[in-house]
Design a protein around this motif. Structure first.
Motif, short mmCIF file in Angstrom:
data_model
loop_
_atom_site.label_atom_id
_atom_site.label_comp_id
_atom_site.label_asym_id
_atom_site.label_seq_id
_atom_site.Cartn_x
_atom_site.Cartn_y
_atom_site.Cartn_z
N GLY A 1 -0.30 9.36 3.95
CA GLY A 1 -0.80 8.00 4.05
C GLY A 1 0.31 6.97 3.89
O GLY A 1 0.37 5.98 4.62
N ALA A 2 1.20 7.22 2.93
CA ALA A 2 2.31 6.29 2.69
C ALA A 2 3.23 6.21 3.89
O ALA A 2 3.82 5.15 4.18
N GLY A 3 3.35 7.31 4.61
CA GLY A 3 4.25 7.33 5.76
C GLY A 3 3.65 6.75 7.03
O GLY A 3 4.36 6.58 8.02
N SER A 4 2.35 6.45 6.99
CA SER A 4 1.72 5.93 8.21
C SER A 4 0.91 4.65 7.96
O SER A 4 0.00 4.33 8.71
N VAL A 5 1.27 3.94 6.89
CA VAL A 5 0.53 2.73 6.53
C VAL A 5 0.66 1.64 7.58
O VAL A 5 -0.31 1.09 8.07
N LYS A 6 1.89 1.31 7.90
CA LYS A 6 2.18 0.21 8.83
C LYS A 6 1.46 -1.07 8.37
O LYS A 6 1.53 -1.46 7.23
N ASP A 7 0.76 -1.71 9.27
CA ASP A 7 0.10 -2.97 8.93
C ASP A 7 -1.43 -2.84 8.91
O ASP A 7 -2.15 -3.83 9.10
N ALA A 8 -1.91 -1.64 8.68
CA ALA A 8 -3.36 -1.43 8.70
C ALA A 8 -4.02 -2.14 7.53
O ALA A 8 -3.52 -2.11 6.41
N PRO A 9 -5.15 -2.81 7.77
CA PRO A 9 -5.89 -3.44 6.67
C PRO A 9 -6.32 -2.38 5.64
O PRO A 9 -6.48 -1.21 5.98
N GLY A 10 -6.51 -2.82 4.40
CA GLY A 10 -6.84 -1.88 3.34
C GLY A 10 -8.06 -1.03 3.62
O GLY A 10 -8.05 0.19 3.41
N ALA A 11 -9.14 -1.66 4.12
CA ALA A 11 -10.37 -0.91 4.39
C ALA A 11 -10.16 0.16 5.45
O ALA A 11 -10.67 1.28 5.32
N GLU A 12 -9.39 -0.18 6.48
CA GLU A 12 -9.11 0.80 7.54
C GLU A 12 -8.23 1.93 7.01
O GLU A 12 -8.40 3.10 7.39
N ALA B 1 0.82 -1.21 0.00
CA ALA B 1 0.00 0.00 0.00
C ALA B 1 0.85 1.26 0.00
O ALA B 1 0.52 2.25 -0.66
N ALA B 2 1.97 1.23 0.74
CA ALA B 2 2.84 2.41 0.81
C ALA B 2 3.38 2.77 -0.56
O ALA B 2 3.42 3.94 -0.95
N SER B 3 3.79 1.77 -1.32
CA SER B 3 4.30 2.01 -2.66
C SER B 3 3.21 2.58 -3.56
O SER B 3 3.46 3.51 -4.35
N ALA B 4 2.00 2.06 -3.45
CA ALA B 4 0.89 2.55 -4.27
C ALA B 4 0.57 4.00 -3.95
O ALA B 4 0.29 4.81 -4.85
N LEU B 5 0.62 4.34 -2.67
CA LEU B 5 0.33 5.72 -2.27
C LEU B 5 1.44 6.67 -2.72
O LEU B 5 1.17 7.81 -3.10
N ASN B 6 2.67 6.20 -2.67
CA ASN B 6 3.78 7.02 -3.18
C ASN B 6 3.63 7.27 -4.68
O ASN B 6 3.94 8.36 -5.18
N GLU B 7 3.14 6.28 -5.39
CA GLU B 7 2.89 6.45 -6.82
C GLU B 7 1.79 7.47 -7.06
O GLU B 7 1.86 8.27 -8.01
N LEU B 8 0.78 7.46 -6.20
CA LEU B 8 -0.29 8.46 -6.32
C LEU B 8 0.26 9.86 -6.05
O LEU B 8 -0.12 10.83 -6.73
#
Length: 308
Positions: free
Chosen positions: A149-160, A98-105
């Motif tokens: 968002g990319a900097g605070s993803v951690k292990d949060a589920p996608g929906a959360e 998810a972090a990589s996807a958000l960085n791409e955004l």
């Protein structure tokens, strides 16, 4: 003993004082008249300039609408569609990083910003200038929201993660500016249509309880403007365009569904369509020939996809 003035001296003194008062009055009167003439002489060119500017104000040419589409609106919409697609994958748990996807955004928002910032918008088209500014501000907000968002993803589920992102202040502002910019763009299209067809109003603010009976009488460019207004009011960021929503309202009315459900207002239909996710990108194109064959539209790609 005090010396008294003679009759002749008295008359002479009074005459001198009278002439002095008259001369001073004439001087100030001349100054006043001269000032008024000078002001009038200076004001006349300014008046003519102002009249010329007013005559050219709010001039929305079709080529300006087309240029804005390609240089500002389209780059923004490409980013928006990428954002929505990524969020759907996050919600469905389809992204392993998810972090990589958000960085791409974030990178995509920055790229779209640079492209839209370079666009030149006519000074006598204030709605387009405002639309550009709002969309640029939106891209900045989305860029920041994605980075945070990319900097605070951690292990949060996608929906959360999606829930956290959509409540982020930067995201909220990004949506607000995006829909305001879109609203200004569609208002500019309405201005253009009024310049081509005087029977179409250059401005239109629909009442809160706009009836379906009145809706059916509106030209398409007015309906599109109303749809953009309603999406902005609901802060509804979606992959479809305002004309897709307008066409779905028309289809709902023409099919008899609105009557069967005893719906009387446009807002009631829009709320139902949005709640049930019954509007899709491309809906306008599917119904254009049947419903809008004689309607006036600017030659923009999303109105004439078959010409792309």
């Amino acid at each position: 003993m005090e010396k008294r003035l003679t009759r002749t001296e008295m008359l002479y003194s009074l005459g001198f004082l009278f002439m002095l008062v008259f001369a001073v009055g004439a001087f100030f009167y001349g100054v006043k008249i001269g000032s008024e003439k000078t002001e009038a002489r200076l004001a006349e060119p300014a008046k003519q300039l102002g009249g010329s500017t007013k005559g050219n104000a709010d001039a929305y040419q079709q080529q300006d609408l087309v240029s804005f589409y390609h240089t500002v609106y389209s780059p923004y919409r490409e980013f928006q569609n990428e954002w929505i697609a990524t969020f759907r994958k996050l919600s469905a748990g389809q992204l392993t990083n998810a972090a990589s996807a958000l960085n791409e955004l974030s990178d995509a928002a920055e790229q779209a910003y640079k492209e839209a910032e370079r666009a030149s918008v006519p000074a006598n088209s204030p709605l387009l200038a405002s639309a550009q500014l709002q969309l640029l501000k939106s891209l900045r907000m989305f860029d920041e929201a994605a980075s945070r968002g990319a900097g605070s993803v951690k292990d949060a589920p996608g929906a959360e993660l999606v829930k956290a992102l959509t409540t982020d202040a930067y995201y909220v502002d990004g949506v607000k500016y995006a829909l305001s910019g879109q609203q200004d763009y569609y208002a500019a299209m309405l201005k253009w249509s009024a310049s081509v067809n005087p029977d179409i109003p250059g401005e239109y603010e629909a009442p809160g309880g706009l009836s379906l009976a009145d809706w059916k009488k509106l030209p398409l460019t007015v309906k599109n403007k109303v749809a953009a207004d309603r999406l902005n009011a609901r802060r509804s960021l979606a992959a479809f365009y305002p004309q897709d929503l307008a066409s779905r309202v028309d289809e709902f009315v023409h099919s008899g569904q609105a009557s069967a459900m005893k719906m009387r207002t446009v807002d009631a239909v829009i709320d139902l369509l949005l709640k049930t996710e019954a509007v899709r990108a491309g809906d306008f194109g599917s119904s254009k020939d049947e419903l809008y064959s004689k309607e006036l539209l600017p030659q923009l790609p999303f109105f004439f996809p078959e010409q792309e």
